[in-house]
Enzyme design. Structure first.
Site, PDB file in Angstrom:
ATOM      1  N   LYS A 225     -32.586 -22.977   5.067  1.00  0.00           N
ATOM      2  CA  LYS A 225     -33.045 -23.715   6.238  1.00  0.00           C
ATOM      3  C   LYS A 225     -34.548 -23.555   6.352  1.00  0.00           C
ATOM      4  CE  LYS A 225     -33.763 -23.035  10.551  1.00  0.00           C
ATOM      5  NZ  LYS A 225     -34.964 -23.914  10.743  1.00  0.00           N
ATOM      6  N   GLY A 278     -39.786 -14.334   9.700  1.00  0.00           N
ATOM      7  CA  GLY A 278     -40.202 -14.934  10.966  1.00  0.00           C
ATOM      8  C   GLY A 278     -40.481 -13.847  11.989  1.00  0.00           C
ATOM      9  N   SER A 279     -40.256 -14.177  13.252  1.00  0.00           N
ATOM     10  CA  SER A 279     -40.616 -13.246  14.325  1.00  0.00           C
ATOM     11  C   SER A 279     -39.604 -12.110  14.442  1.00  0.00           C
ATOM     12  CB  SER A 279     -40.677 -14.004  15.653  1.00  0.00           C
ATOM     13  OG  SER A 279     -39.401 -14.520  15.968  1.00  0.00           O
ATOM     14  N   THR A 280     -40.056 -11.013  15.008  1.00  0.00           N
ATOM     15  CA  THR A 280     -39.168  -9.859  15.190  1.00  0.00           C
ATOM     16  C   THR A 280     -38.030 -10.212  16.147  1.00  0.00           C
ATOM     17  OG1 THR A 280     -40.906  -8.305  14.629  1.00  0.00           O
ATOM     18  CG2 THR A 280     -39.120  -7.447  15.990  1.00  0.00           C
ATOM     19  N   ASP A 281     -38.322 -10.978  17.181  1.00  0.00           N
ATOM     20  CA  ASP A 281     -37.258 -11.333  18.131  1.00  0.00           C
ATOM     21  C   ASP A 281     -36.151 -12.131  17.443  1.00  0.00           C
ATOM     22  OD1 ASP A 281     -38.479 -10.046  20.130  1.00  0.00           O
ATOM     23  OD2 ASP A 281     -39.318 -11.822  21.114  1.00  0.00           O
ATOM     24  N   GLY A 283     -35.536 -12.132  14.258  1.00  0.00           N
ATOM     25  CA  GLY A 283     -34.918 -11.209  13.296  1.00  0.00           C
ATOM     26  C   GLY A 283     -33.789 -10.407  13.917  1.00  0.00           C
ATOM     27  N   GLU A 301     -38.038 -10.034   6.987  1.00  0.00           N
ATOM     28  CA  GLU A 301     -39.499  -9.850   6.915  1.00  0.00           C
ATOM     29  C   GLU A 301     -40.042 -10.313   8.257  1.00  0.00           C
ATOM     30  OE1 GLU A 301     -41.071  -8.589   4.442  1.00  0.00           O
ATOM     31  OE2 GLU A 301     -39.972  -9.053   2.604  1.00  0.00           O
ATOM     32  N   CYS A 335     -48.079 -12.814   8.617  1.00  0.00           N
ATOM     33  CA  CYS A 335     -47.342 -11.693   9.196  1.00  0.00           C
ATOM     34  C   CYS A 335     -48.097 -10.389   9.001  1.00  0.00           C
ATOM     35  CB  CYS A 335     -45.951 -11.614   8.599  1.00  0.00           C
ATOM     36  SG  CYS A 335     -45.947 -11.702   6.812  1.00  0.00           S
ATOM     37  N   GLU A 432     -48.487  -9.409  18.489  1.00  0.00           N
ATOM     38  CA  GLU A 432     -48.880 -10.324  17.411  1.00  0.00           C
ATOM     39  C   GLU A 432     -49.438 -11.616  18.012  1.00  0.00           C
ATOM     40  OE1 GLU A 432     -45.670 -11.852  14.823  1.00  0.00           O
ATOM     41  OE2 GLU A 432     -46.888 -11.119  13.154  1.00  0.00           O
TER      42      GLU A 432
HETATM   43  P1  NAI Z   1     -39.212 -17.866  14.578  1.00  0.00           P
HETATM   44  O1  NAI Z   1     -39.002 -16.500  14.031  1.00  0.00           O
HETATM   45  O2  NAI Z   1     -38.439 -18.216  15.776  1.00  0.00           O
HETATM   46  O3  NAI Z   1     -38.938 -18.962  13.430  1.00  0.00           O
HETATM   47  C1  NAI Z   1     -38.836 -18.683  12.071  1.00  0.00           C
HETATM   48  C2  NAI Z   1     -37.612 -19.356  11.480  1.00  0.00           C
HETATM   49  O4  NAI Z   1     -36.450 -18.883  12.144  1.00  0.00           O
HETATM   50  C3  NAI Z   1     -37.600 -20.876  11.640  1.00  0.00           C
HETATM   51  O5  NAI Z   1     -36.983 -21.454  10.498  1.00  0.00           O
HETATM   52  C4  NAI Z   1     -36.708 -21.060  12.855  1.00  0.00           C
HETATM   53  O6  NAI Z   1     -36.089 -22.330  12.907  1.00  0.00           O
HETATM   54  C5  NAI Z   1     -35.680 -19.968  12.645  1.00  0.00           C
HETATM   55  N1  NAI Z   1     -34.999 -19.540  13.865  1.00  0.00           N
HETATM   56  C6  NAI Z   1     -35.473 -19.515  15.135  1.00  0.00           C
HETATM   57  N2  NAI Z   1     -34.516 -19.091  15.990  1.00  0.00           N
HETATM   58  C7  NAI Z   1     -33.415 -18.831  15.258  1.00  0.00           C
HETATM   59  C8  NAI Z   1     -32.093 -18.378  15.571  1.00  0.00           C
HETATM   60  N3  NAI Z   1     -31.728 -18.094  16.822  1.00  0.00           N
HETATM   61  N4  NAI Z   1     -31.213 -18.220  14.553  1.00  0.00           N
HETATM   62  C9  NAI Z   1     -31.567 -18.487  13.282  1.00  0.00           C
HETATM   63  N5  NAI Z   1     -32.780 -18.948  12.934  1.00  0.00           N
HETATM   64  C10 NAI Z   1     -33.704 -19.110  13.902  1.00  0.00           C
HETATM   65  O7  NAI Z   1     -40.775 -18.010  14.849  1.00  0.00           O
HETATM   66  P2  NAI Z   1     -41.591 -19.176  15.611  1.00  0.00           P
HETATM   67  O8  NAI Z   1     -40.937 -19.515  16.882  1.00  0.00           O
HETATM   68  O9  NAI Z   1     -41.879 -20.254  14.645  1.00  0.00           O
HETATM   69  O10 NAI Z   1     -42.977 -18.404  15.916  1.00  0.00           O
HETATM   70  C11 NAI Z   1     -43.030 -17.428  16.952  1.00  0.00           C
HETATM   71  C12 NAI Z   1     -43.850 -16.241  16.517  1.00  0.00           C
HETATM   72  O11 NAI Z   1     -43.215 -15.607  15.438  1.00  0.00           O
HETATM   73  C13 NAI Z   1     -45.239 -16.555  15.994  1.00  0.00           C
HETATM   74  O12 NAI Z   1     -46.166 -16.689  17.020  1.00  0.00           O
HETATM   75  C14 NAI Z   1     -45.512 -15.352  15.157  1.00  0.00           C
HETATM   76  O13 NAI Z   1     -45.958 -14.300  15.972  1.00  0.00           O
HETATM   77  C15 NAI Z   1     -44.161 -14.996  14.581  1.00  0.00           C
HETATM   78  N6  NAI Z   1     -43.964 -15.511  13.220  1.00  0.00           N
HETATM   79  C16 NAI Z   1     -44.013 -14.624  12.187  1.00  0.00           C
HETATM   80  C17 NAI Z   1     -43.889 -15.062  10.891  1.00  0.00           C
HETATM   81  C18 NAI Z   1     -43.949 -14.126   9.743  1.00  0.00           C
HETATM   82  O14 NAI Z   1     -44.394 -14.517   8.670  1.00  0.00           O
HETATM   83  N7  NAI Z   1     -43.475 -12.902   9.881  1.00  0.00           N
HETATM   84  C19 NAI Z   1     -43.742 -16.482  10.559  1.00  0.00           C
HETATM   85  C20 NAI Z   1     -43.628 -17.338  11.723  1.00  0.00           C
HETATM   86  C21 NAI Z   1     -43.761 -16.846  12.996  1.00  0.00           C
END
Ligand code: NAI
Ligand code: MG
Length: 534
Positions: A225, A278-281, A283, A301, A335, A432
């Site tokens: 996804k 993606g985000s810790t929340d 995760g 990650e 990240c 972050e």
């Molecule tokens: P996110 O962690 O919510 O999104 C990342 C991925 O997870 C996307 O594909 C999203 O569709 C998916 N996702 C979101 N909610 C989900 C759920 N309940 N179940 C399964 N998959 C889900 O991050 P978002 O909202 O794009 O950005 C928020 C913050 O997260 C950013 O401001 C940044 O601080 C952090 N972030 C960190 C990243 C990293 O490389 N570690 C990458 C992107 C965001």
């Protein structure tokens, strides 16, 4: 090889010519510093690429979503729609998982010889190289990152990743184990099955490579996804994998949103493993969904607040450049961004003055324009979040040295921002931000900076800038992080393991360590002699 290029390209070739034209930008928070708006922001350059793939890829076919719904993917330079993309949901994830299951249980992929599998992945790497600029243009259009960064660093790294793991495909083998008793014991390293992979928008194609390459090399099948902000490059890459000879159903790509498509994948009873960046929340949610469904294995990650420590003996000019790169690279959307710049008090004043000047020289403009170092942030949510953090910083009493407002009137551009007089307990120093905001903190001695650097719920990476090997060794061993970069930063060769301590994640990707995420061990025990009971 590719890794050295990251540092050198960004540190050398993107820092010289001034691309700014005259004219003031509008203020959102408050702004100081000598900026002008690049004219390219107001009249965006047309990308030289077409969007050919917008449907879901399930079982080797491009199909509409079961609901028929689509969602727009936006150009961060303007906020305008690039294309409408099929929106996958639970039903589409079910179909994709069934296809992946069949391709694993009955299909050719795990049954193919490992050599044949490796050849598909090698051919894909060749195709990525052949279409380098087209795929880089798509990435820049969807994400806003500088085209030169995408074309010269990231897309070539994708080919490097696939070749790295393709080379492992026929070198995965177990052990002969000297067990007690009259037994011959061997271990088989087998693929896990169907891997669910959920990737973010900051490095869409690189994250595709980090996830898909090891999974396929080990013989798994995949449902990926992509992030809702950046669905285009994964669909393009998946077509190239098919062209390289990947059988139908081995890689399925479902575009869509997190709480719907993402959550369905993480909680699916027939998915054997989930990998997430993606985000810790989010995760935490993934781990919970995995636990509540079928206890699939999970790699995460997640976020970071990585210290970049400038020691008293550092060459200040070089430290300024590296610390600048560590934070501002990819619009600050990394990240592992070096987002807490700790500077020794002896060099603090000089560092601060030069860091501010460097931020003011950073070339912000249309990412398709040559020489641009910084494009727009990914979307309005991130744009607003960053400006909110800048406001928190000002209100908490940190000194806004430069930046602090949007650039231009279109899209999601933010001025390179520097704060000084930052205290550890301020939100800008502990949470972050994920944007072009450098926070500079002063320290007095090594033990103090170790304690402060480790005083974080995160533990992804750290930068250490020193000429003293004792200092480097002391810090390396004391810092509770998954990667320490000494006198460098963001070195990301395929061979180097990456992952987080503490709340920055679970597991390691890349390198030889990345294989274990996609393999499980079977112990096979055989008596040395036919036992009496037979
Ligand atoms: P996110 O962690 O919510 O999104 C990342 C991925 O997870 C996307 O594909 C999203 O569709 C998916 N996702 C979101 N909610 C989900 C759920 N309940 N179940 C399964 N998959 C889900 O991050 P978002 O909202 O794009 O950005 C928020 C913050 O997260 C950013 O401001 C940044 O601080 C952090 N972030 C960190 C990243 C990293 O490389 N570690 C990458 C992107 C965001
Ligand atoms: Mg987009």
């Amino acid at each position: 090889m590719a890794t050295r290029r990251v540092g050198s390209l960004l540190n050398r070739s993107f820092t010289s010519a001034s691309m700014f034209s005259k004219g003031r930008s509008s203020s959102v928070v408050r702004g100081i510093g000598k900026y002008s708006t690049d004219a390219s922001i107001e009249s965006p350059i047309s990308p030289s690429v077409k969007v050919n793939y917008t449907q879901l890829l399930i079982n080797g076919q491009f199909v509409d979503s079961a609901s028929g719904k689509t969602f727009p993917t936006l150009d961060p330079r303007t906020g305008e729609v690039i294309a409408h993309v099929a929106e996958g949901d639970a039903e589409d994830v079910n179909r994709a998982v069934s296809a992946a299951r069949k391709a694993f249980d009955e299909g050719p992929w795990p049954k193919m010889t490992a050599y044949e599998r490796s050849r598909v992945l090698f051919r894909f790497a060749d195709l990525i190289e052949k279409h380098n600029d087209e795929i880089a243009a798509l990435e820049t259009w969807d994400n806003g990152k500088p085209f030169e960064q995408a074309a010269k660093i990231e897309v070539p790294m994708v080919a490097r990743f696939f070749r790295y793991y393709a080379g492992f495909a026929d070198k995965i083998h177990g052990l002969t184990v000297p067990a007690d008793g009259e037994y011959h014991v061997q271990t088989l390293h087998e693929p896990i099955g169907v891997a669910g992979q959920i990737i973010p928008w900051n490095f869409p194609l690189l994250m595709f490579a980090w996830k898909v390459a090891p999974a396929l090399a080990c013989g798994n099948t995949v449902v990926l996804k992509s992030a809702e902000q950046t669905p285009l490059s994964a669909l393009y890459a998946a077509t190239l994998l098919q062209e390289a000879g990947l059988p139908p159903g081995v890689l399925n790509v479902v575009s869509g949103f997190g709480p719907t498509a993402g959550a369905s994948l993480a909680s699916h009873m027939d998915v054997d493993k989930v990998a997430f960046t993606g985000s810790t929340d989010t995760g935490k949610k993934i781990l919970e969904l995995a636990a509540k469904s079928n206890l699939k294995t999970v790699t995460l990650e997640l976020g970071g607040k990585s210290p970049f420590i400038v020691c008293e003996d550092a060459d200040v000019d070089k430290a300024v450049e590296m610390a600048h790169f560590a934070l501002f690279f990819n619009q600050g959307q990394c990240c592992c961004a070096g987002s807490r710049t700790f500077v020794h008090e002896k060099v603090y004043d000089e560092f601060l003055e030069k860091a501010k000047a460097r931020a003011e020289r950073r070339l912000v403009g249309d990412p398709f324009k040559g020489g641009i170092e910084q494009g727009p942030q990914i979307d309005s949510d991130q744009f607003e979040k960053i400006l909110k953090y800048i406001d928190y910083g000002v209100k908490a009493g940190a000194k806004l040295e430069t930046g602090g407002e949007r650039v231009g009137t279109k899209g999601f551009y933010i001025k390179p921002t520097v704060f000084s007089d930052v205290q550890d307990d301020m939100r800008i120093a502990s949470e972050e931000i994920f944007g072009p905001v450098q926070t500079i903190l002063k320290y007095k001695d090594l033990n103090e900076v170790i304690r402060r650097a480790n005083n974080s719920r995160y533990g992804l990476a750290a930068g250490v800038f020193t000429q003293n090997i004792d200092t480097a060794n002391t810090l390396t061993r004391a810092l509770r992080v998954g990667s320490v970069f000494i006198n460098c930063f963001d070195v990301f060769d395929a061979s180097i393991p990456f992952g987080g301590y503490k709340m920055s994640g679970i597991g390691r990707e890349k390198g030889i360590y990345g294989l274990s995420n996609y393999l499980q061990v079977k112990a096979v025990v055989t008596p040395l002699k036919n036992p009496a009971w037979l």
